[in-house]
Design an enzyme around this catalytic site. Structure first.
Site, PDB file in Angstrom:
ATOM      1  N   ASP A   1      -6.942   6.101  -3.885  1.00  0.00           N
ATOM      2  CA  ASP A   1      -6.558   4.731  -3.320  1.00  0.00           C
ATOM      3  C   ASP A   1      -5.997   3.797  -4.375  1.00  0.00           C
ATOM      4  OD1 ASP A   1      -4.998   2.863  -1.923  1.00  0.00           O
ATOM      5  OD2 ASP A   1      -6.843   2.493  -0.519  1.00  0.00           O
TER       6      ASP A   1
ATOM      7  N   CYS B   1       0.902  -1.115  -0.041  1.00  0.00           N
ATOM      8  CA  CYS B   1       0.049  -0.010   0.006  1.00  0.00           C
ATOM      9  C   CYS B   1       0.929   1.235  -0.075  1.00  0.00           C
ATOM     10  CB  CYS B   1      -0.928  -0.012   1.190  1.00  0.00           C
ATOM     11  SG  CYS B   1      -0.330   0.226   2.991  1.00  0.00           S
TER      12      CYS B   1
ATOM     13  N   ASP C   1     -16.951  -0.881  13.169  1.00  0.00           N
ATOM     14  CA  ASP C   1     -17.034  -1.733  14.411  1.00  0.00           C
ATOM     15  C   ASP C   1     -16.237  -2.996  14.426  1.00  0.00           C
ATOM     16  OD1 ASP C   1     -18.452   0.674  15.486  1.00  0.00           O
ATOM     17  OD2 ASP C   1     -20.213  -0.335  15.768  1.00  0.00           O
TER      18      ASP C   1
ATOM     19  N   LEU D   1       0.573  -1.720  27.679  1.00  0.00           N
ATOM     20  CA  LEU D   1       1.762  -1.594  27.623  1.00  0.00           C
ATOM     21  C   LEU D   1       2.326  -0.276  28.514  1.00  0.00           C
ATOM     22  CD1 LEU D   1       2.421  -1.803  23.662  1.00  0.00           C
ATOM     23  CD2 LEU D   1       3.316  -3.540  25.420  1.00  0.00           C
TER      24      LEU D   1
ATOM     25  N   GLU E   1      -9.008  -6.018  43.090  1.00  0.00           N
ATOM     26  CA  GLU E   1      -8.305  -5.991  41.765  1.00  0.00           C
ATOM     27  C   GLU E   1      -6.739  -6.279  41.740  1.00  0.00           C
ATOM     28  OE1 GLU E   1      -6.359  -1.816  39.617  1.00  0.00           O
ATOM     29  OE2 GLU E   1      -8.554  -1.726  40.322  1.00  0.00           O
TER      30      GLU E   1
ATOM     31  N   ASN F   1     -14.315   3.793   9.919  1.00  0.00           N
ATOM     32  CA  ASN F   1     -15.344   3.765  10.907  1.00  0.00           C
ATOM     33  C   ASN F   1     -15.979   2.533  11.285  1.00  0.00           C
ATOM     34  OD1 ASN F   1     -16.304   6.785  11.494  1.00  0.00           O
ATOM     35  ND2 ASN F   1     -16.301   6.792   9.318  1.00  0.00           N
TER      36      ASN F   1
ATOM     37  N   HIS G   1      -3.048   1.614   6.630  1.00  0.00           N
ATOM     38  CA  HIS G   1      -3.419   1.348   5.323  1.00  0.00           C
ATOM     39  C   HIS G   1      -2.929   3.019   4.894  1.00  0.00           C
ATOM     40  CE1 HIS G   1      -4.389   0.574   1.256  1.00  0.00           C
ATOM     41  NE2 HIS G   1      -5.621   1.146   1.392  1.00  0.00           N
TER      42      HIS G   1
END
Length: 672
Positions: A355, A274, A397, A467, A526, A395, A332
């Site tokens: 693209d 790409c 999900d 992380l 916890e 966008n 991308h």
């Protein structure tokens, strides 16, 4: 009257190139000018001086078989919609008169020929011929690619180097790229790309007529950068070996690719991915005069069934499974081009997504765009071209399912990950610019914020994966798993941790690190588990590969599972480039650059050092083996051939690791 004829025509190349901001195309044999602005040619007459009462001159301008014939007048008044030729009556040299040729701001882009005729009392004299290449003109208000600020034109049209962004939002990798639009032969190859296109081969007249519109040109170029439907520039390859071509990671600029394509008789160059497709398209668009920039979308969705949902599946041990045709690329890369959209309702002018990476067909052809960025932000998915596809890329999900065979053991969804960060190179600086807000109604985010993933289950268990900092080669990858029991019952939990290497656009490969254990949590307790992956365990995935890290909690009572996952890259070390006497670099004078590298890995490395720079140098050196912690310093001499800001790139391709170490230095060559 004595015979009057034209002995010679001078295209006044130096003057015209300067006025049309095309001086860096000086290696082109033909004159290079921009539409909507006059350029000057001067004639050398023989026989006698020009007499305006008895003599006249006409010019025939031709693009293929299309032509316009126009008289040379003495009126300096030009039109933005018609061809015009005139002599300036002030200071007219009757033996060597100057003629100004002005093209409309909507003239077609291409390689033009012209003929000059002199007439004396109706009789035509000898003809002379000439050629010029006509490009779009972002400096001309009437041109549909006009972009209003000079720093934007400098960056998006004239700049012949830039940065492509990869990796992950937390750990941006800046890859230097040389667009090479001023390298010998590149301009001609970009114009020939239009000639080789199927549109031109099918109907040359219609193609020439349509080349006045950037929307048309950009779709032709988008399709011609890939080779799926035509004799395009690049063949894509995302898996397997690249022995019969070039590994996409090894390209450093567009010039070698375009040159190889032209020299092979327009056979596709192997191979591209790409960022290579996008960078080569950026070169072509800048050559043609259309403002263009390279854009990276992090966590880019490829939604194959148009439901705006990407499905991911995991085993109960936390291993990601290859069960979905949908995919999310860690990044991308595409381009944006600046143009007015006279074919759409008002409000859709400005940046347009294009693209060239072949993903889905558009109008039966592998191309994408131009899709207005404003339409993507406002979800105007009924507009051409390809707005719904790009909308999904930023966008969609994510639905994550944990499976045991065909049985669903856990489910969670993420509405924030896709299109989490979108960026391009900042104007005038070697850093990124966050443009996420151009595409989405979101709060501005910093790409360096803490990387974390969270998930919860219906049984009241929460798990967070964090992380501790952006991973760097040579250091342990440290992370925390935070587990919260939100219930009033004691919980016994199995904990499965799994790390898999993955390419940016594919499902993960085999597990390279894992650990398993069990913990007990009191009601509402916890706990934080600290973990690390040592350099010796991950060094094979440093570089262009990424890591998919997942944690699966299994409730030993209810057998319910909860998953959290995150993907990250481990940043490679950089090559350092220093220039001796940096402020005194001038064309045609030998300079010295010093490339230094320190081996951060736990084992010896060796490789091939490649140093390149447009109008600077091109060379390769074998780097001797370096022990862990060992350093090397290599001197390189180069001779700039032209003034301006240039990019010097160095890349070290390691022979015993799947990794390339890179560095770059921007150099200002003082113009003579």
């Amino acid at each position: 009257l004595a015979d009057l004829s034209i002995k010679n025509v001078n295209l006044e190349k130096s003057e015209n190139l300067g006025k049309h901001r095309t001086e860096d195309f000086s290696s082109s044999k033909a004159l290079v000018v921009r539409r909507g602005a006059p350029f000057r040619i001067s004639l050398q007459l023989e026989g006698r001086p020009f007499n305006s009462k008895t003599d006249s001159i006409r010019i025939k301008v031709m693009l293929g078989r299309l032509y316009v014939m126009m008289p040379v007048t003495f009126s300096k008044k030009v039109s933005s919609s018609h061809w015009k030729a005139y002599m300036d009556p002030e200071g007219l040299d009757l033996m060597n008169p100057s003629i100004f040729i002005s093209s409309p701001a909507s003239a077609s882009v291409g390689c033009y020929r012209f003929q000059l005729y002199v007439f004396t009392e109706g009789k035509r004299g000898r003809r002379v011929f000439g050629k010029f290449n006509l490009l779009c003109n972002p400096w001309c208000r009437e041109d549909s690619v006009y972009i209003p600020f000079e720093d934007q034109r400098e960056e998006y049209v004239l700049n012949d180097s830039g940065l492509l962004f990869m990796g992950t939002p937390m750990n941006l990798v800046s890859r230097p790229w040389s667009f090479d639009q001023y390298e010998p032969g590149v301009l001609e190859t970009c114009l020939n790309l239009l000639q080789v296109s199927p549109q031109h081969q099918r109907n040359r007249r219609r193609d020439y007529l349509n080349r006045n519109k950037p929307v048309y040109i950009s779709r032709v170029v988008s399709a011609m950068i890939n080779s799926e439907d035509d004799r395009g520039v690049l063949k894509g390859k995302w898996a397997g070996n690249f022995k019969d071509g070039v590994n996409p990671s090894m390209w450093t600029g567009s010039g070698d690719i375009l040159r190889q394509w032209a020299e092979s008789g327009y056979s596709p160059v192997k191979y591209g991915q790409c960022w290579v497709f996008a960078a080569v398209m950026c070169t072509v668009m800048r050559v043609l005069g259309i403002p263009c920039r390279v854009v990276t979308n992090f966590n880019s969705a490829h939604d194959t069934n148009d439901n705006l949902v990407i499905e991911e599946f995991y085993s109960e041990q936390g291993q990601k499974l290859k069960l979905s045709k949908d995919s999310i690329w860690n990044f991308h890369v595409w381009v944006e081009c600046w143009m007015t959209r006279q074919d759409l309702a008002p409000g859709m002018d400005g940046w347009q997504v294009l693209d060239p990476t072949p993903q889905e067909r558009s109008g039966g052809v592998y191309c994408c765009g131009p899709a207005p960025v404003k339409a993507i932000k406002d979800r105007c998915i009924d507009l051409p071209f390809d707005v719904p596809f790009v909308y999904a890329e930023v966008n969609a999900d994510i639905h994550m399912t944990v499976l045991r065979g065909d049985q669903v053991l856990g489910f969670s969804k993420n509405t924030e990950k896709v299109g989490a960060f979108i960026c391009t190179k900042a104007i005038g600086y070697s850093r990124h610019q966050n443009i996420t807000g151009d595409y989405k109604h979101v709060k501005s985010r910093s790409p360096t914020s803490t990387l974390s993933s969270r998930s919860s289950s219906s049984s009241g268990m929460l798990v967070f994966l964090n992380l501790e900092k952006a991973p760097v080669a040579g250091e342990p990858v440290r992370f925390m798993v935070r587990i919260i029991n939100k219930t009033n019952a004691v919980k016994m939990m199995k904990v499965h941790l799994n790390a898999q290497a993955k390419e940016y656009n594919n499902s993960p490969l085999d597990t390279f690190w894992e650990t398993h254990g069990a913990i007990q949590l009191a009601p509402m307790e916890e706990k934080v588990l600290h973990q690390q992956i040592l350099p010796a365990e991950y060094e094979d995935v440093v570089g262009d590969d990424l890591v998919n890290l997942a944690v699966v909690l299994e409730d030993m009572g209810s057998r319910e599972l909860v998953l959290a996952s995150e993907e990250f890259n481990i940043v490679s070390p950089q090559l350092n480039i220093q220039i001796a006497d940096e402020d005194a670099i001038t064309p045609h004078k030998k300079q010295t650059a010093t490339v230094t590298f320190t081996n951060p890995f736990s084992h010896p490395v060796s490789g091939v050092l490649t140093v390149v720079g447009a109008r600077l140098l091109q060379g390769k050196l074998q780097m001797p083996p370096l022990i862990p912690g060992g350093g090397v310093k290599q001197s390189i001499t180069f001779v700039p051939t032209m003034g301006g800001t240039k990019m010097l790139q160095a890349s070290l391709s390691l022979t015993n690791m799947n990794s390339t170490i890179r560095g770059f230095k921007m150099i200002t060559v003082n113009r003579a």
